[in-house]
Write an enzyme that holds these catalytic residues in place. Structure first.
Site, short mmCIF file in Angstrom:
data_model
loop_
_atom_site.label_atom_id
_atom_site.label_comp_id
_atom_site.label_asym_id
_atom_site.label_seq_id
_atom_site.Cartn_x
_atom_site.Cartn_y
_atom_site.Cartn_z
CG HIS A 1 7.88 6.42 -6.26
ND1 HIS A 1 7.84 4.93 -4.95
CD2 HIS A 1 8.70 7.08 -5.26
CE1 HIS A 1 7.74 5.84 -4.26
NE2 HIS A 1 8.43 6.41 -4.06
CB CYS B 1 6.03 0.48 -5.70
SG CYS B 1 5.35 -0.03 -6.40
CD GLU B 2 2.71 -2.69 0.10
OE1 GLU B 2 1.72 -2.21 0.46
OE2 GLU B 2 3.87 -3.00 0.71
CG HIS B 3 1.13 0.02 -4.70
ND1 HIS B 3 1.11 0.78 -3.92
CD2 HIS B 3 0.22 -0.90 -3.21
CE1 HIS B 3 0.35 1.67 -2.98
NE2 HIS B 3 0.20 -0.14 -2.09
CG HIS B 4 2.11 -0.69 -9.75
ND1 HIS B 4 1.76 0.53 -9.03
CD2 HIS B 4 0.80 -0.46 -10.74
CE1 HIS B 4 1.11 0.84 -9.56
NE2 HIS B 4 0.51 -0.19 -10.56
CB CYS C 1 4.65 2.73 -10.04
SG CYS C 1 4.84 3.68 -8.34
CD GLN D 1 9.42 8.20 -0.82
OE1 GLN D 1 9.93 8.37 -1.99
NE2 GLN D 1 9.96 9.34 -0.06
#
Length: 200
Positions: A160, A91-94, A162, A132
């Site tokens: 996920h 994931c691009e956030h975490h 995260c 996603q």
């Protein structure tokens, strides 16, 4: 004052291997450990190699992967489905893992593509920093652009990390996304036939 636009990813110079390994050593120190102790001294190098593999999709062109198509279909115009395509993403956030399966279907319009190419397209987009929802639509759009079929359907089911290993710690939660184009969007029976095959 004029503000210059941010550079695109193609305009940003890639860091050297040494810079990447130095960054991992900094992270190890920030986490509270000593990057020079025996168990960790090779970790920055290993992590750099692992990240190169995790994000290999940036070096792949999904459109080129799909470009070798075949028109010897014998008039076949029924649904083609590749199911249970396992993938790993981040994931691009975490930067946390996303682990799941994809189902990709299309109804030909005179041309078909080798099934392995569909799996490789999923892999090429998955091995990038992702969410996603975007991963789902990118796969569908690539198939639509190259094959120009009567329709495309993509369903992704994934867990996920995260959510499971940090934050709310909800182990076992599964995210489901879909993208329906052409006859998969317009024809309810086609859509239902495809969705029924993803319920396993």
């Amino acid at each position: 004052m004029t503000i210059s636009p941010l550079p695109t990813s193609n305009e940003i110079a890639a860091p050297s291997r040494e810079e990447v390994e130095s960054a991992f050593r900094t992270i190890i120190r920030w986490a509270g450990d000593n990057p020079n102790r025996p168990g960790l001294v090779e970790t920055p190098s290993r992590a750099a190699r692992a990240f190169r593999e995790y994000f290999a999709g940036y070096g792949q062109d999904p459109i080129q992967i799909l470009n070798k198509t075949f028109d010897e279909t014998g008039g076949y115009e029924e649904m083609v489905i590749l199911r249970d395509i396992a993938f790993e993403s981040h994931c691009e956030h975490h930067l946390a893992p996303i682990v799941g399966k994809a189902w990709v279907a299309y109804v030909p319009n005179g041309r078909v593509v080798g099934l392995s190419k569909l799996a490789r397209v999923v892999e090429a987009y998955a091995k990038r920093l992702q969410i996603q929802e975007r991963l789902t639509s990118e796969i569908a759009s690539a198939v639509q652009e190259v094959l120009k079929p009567q329709g495309v359907g993509v369903v992704i089911k994934a867990t996920h990390h995260c959510m499971s290993s940090r934050g709310v710690h909800k182990v076992g939660s599964e995210m489901i996304t879909s993208c329906m184009l052409g006859c998969f969007r317009d024809n309810a029976s086609t859509r239902h036939e495809f969705l029924a095959m993803t319920n396993n």
